[in-house]
Design a protein around this motif. Structure first.
Motif, mmCIF file in Angstrom:
data_model
loop_
_atom_site.group_PDB
_atom_site.id
_atom_site.type_symbol
_atom_site.label_atom_id
_atom_site.label_comp_id
_atom_site.label_asym_id
_atom_site.label_seq_id
_atom_site.Cartn_x
_atom_site.Cartn_y
_atom_site.Cartn_z
ATOM 1 N N ARG A 140 7.238 21.727 -56.575
ATOM 2 C CA ARG A 140 7.636 21.049 -55.344
ATOM 3 C C ARG A 140 9.147 21.100 -55.178
ATOM 4 N NH1 ARG A 140 3.555 16.157 -56.322
ATOM 5 N NH2 ARG A 140 2.053 16.505 -54.635
ATOM 6 N N VAL A 159 9.150 17.250 -48.227
ATOM 7 C CA VAL A 159 8.661 17.733 -49.517
ATOM 8 C C VAL A 159 7.896 19.024 -49.251
ATOM 9 C CG1 VAL A 159 7.141 17.305 -51.485
ATOM 10 C CG2 VAL A 159 8.543 15.447 -50.569
ATOM 11 N N ARG A 161 5.739 22.421 -50.824
ATOM 12 C CA ARG A 161 4.938 22.950 -51.920
ATOM 13 C C ARG A 161 5.354 24.396 -52.159
ATOM 14 N NH1 ARG A 161 0.534 22.294 -49.745
ATOM 15 N NH2 ARG A 161 -0.054 20.283 -50.618
ATOM 16 N N GLU A 170 4.617 20.142 -47.279
ATOM 17 C CA GLU A 170 3.559 19.250 -47.757
ATOM 18 C C GLU A 170 3.620 17.896 -47.077
ATOM 19 O OE1 GLU A 170 1.851 17.422 -51.984
ATOM 20 O OE2 GLU A 170 3.636 18.712 -51.976
#
Length: 230
Positions: A140, A159, A161, A170
């Motif tokens: 992440r 955030v 991925r 994400e």
């Protein structure tokens, strides 16, 4: 005596092999943090030259062109636009993050700026707006950005991925014109803290910004965001 030395050697090897603790903090990668004031541009050029020199030939600067040799055998380039207007942009290389296989590039526009992450294998680029903080394990990335006064940069926390070929968003939270975010720091692979900067009113100035420490928890398939301040 020889046996004692052997035991010490074994203990030292065990300590070296011990994995990093999950709560080790992972903070923002910003090599230009010390560059400010009238010499900011010259300082950034020096930092870029150092980062390019450490790229092992994968990145090159030739005038206005920043060229990347990709892992798939191809090359891709980012080219500065030096026009005196809204289309102007300048790319500055900010280094490579091996844990997520992405190059980091700061983009300076005619007004405001952003940050690009470029995948070293595919050349795919993601505009993440803020410098990245990589979670332990490299699965992440958190980014934060804000510009509460001029509004040239979006106000949000994100955030991402990390996949084998690119980044996928994400989770994200937008602050609109009321709050922005900065300084994301990971505490293990699922928890990230950041600072929320809030304007108490639409007419408030920079000196009136309220700073709050926030905690984002992505464990157990859910999401919680809460203040850490009393």
């Amino acid at each position: 005596m020889r046996a004692t030395l052997s035991i010490i050697a074994i203990l030292l090897l065990a300590a070296c092999a011990r994995p990093e603790p999950l709560d080790e903090q992972s903070a923002v990668h910003d090599p230009f943090a010390r560059c400010s004031g009238d010499d900011r541009r010259a300082c950034m050029a020096q930092v870029e030259a150092r980062e390019i020199a450490g790229s092992g030939g994968r990145v090159q600067r030739r005038g206005m062109r920043l060229t990347f040799r990709l892992g798939n055998g191809e090359t891709t380039a980012l080219v500065n636009d030096t026009s005196d207007g809204g289309s102007a942009k300048r790319y500055v290389y900010a280094g490579y993050l091996p844990s997520i296989r992405h190059h980091v590039v700061e983009v300076r526009y005619y007004e405001g700026g952003s940050v690009l992450l470029l995948h070293e294998q595919t050349g795919a680029t993601t505009d993440v707006h803020g410098f990245p903080a990589v979670a332990p394990g490299g699965r992440r990335v958190a980014t934060a950005s804000m510009d509460l006064i001029a509004g040239y940069t979006p106000n949000h926390i994100r955030v991402w991925r990390v996949t084998d070929t690119h980044l996928e968003l994400e989770w994200g939270l937008d602050g609109g014109t009321r709050w922005g975010a900065s300084d994301p720091v990971w505490h293990g692979p699922h928890v990230v803290t950041f600072t929320r900067h809030t304007l108490p009113s639409p007419s408030a100035g920079p000196s009136e910004v309220i700073r709050t420490s926030m905690r984002l928890d992505l464990r157990n398939g859910g999401l919680t965001v809460q203040s850490q301040d009393p």
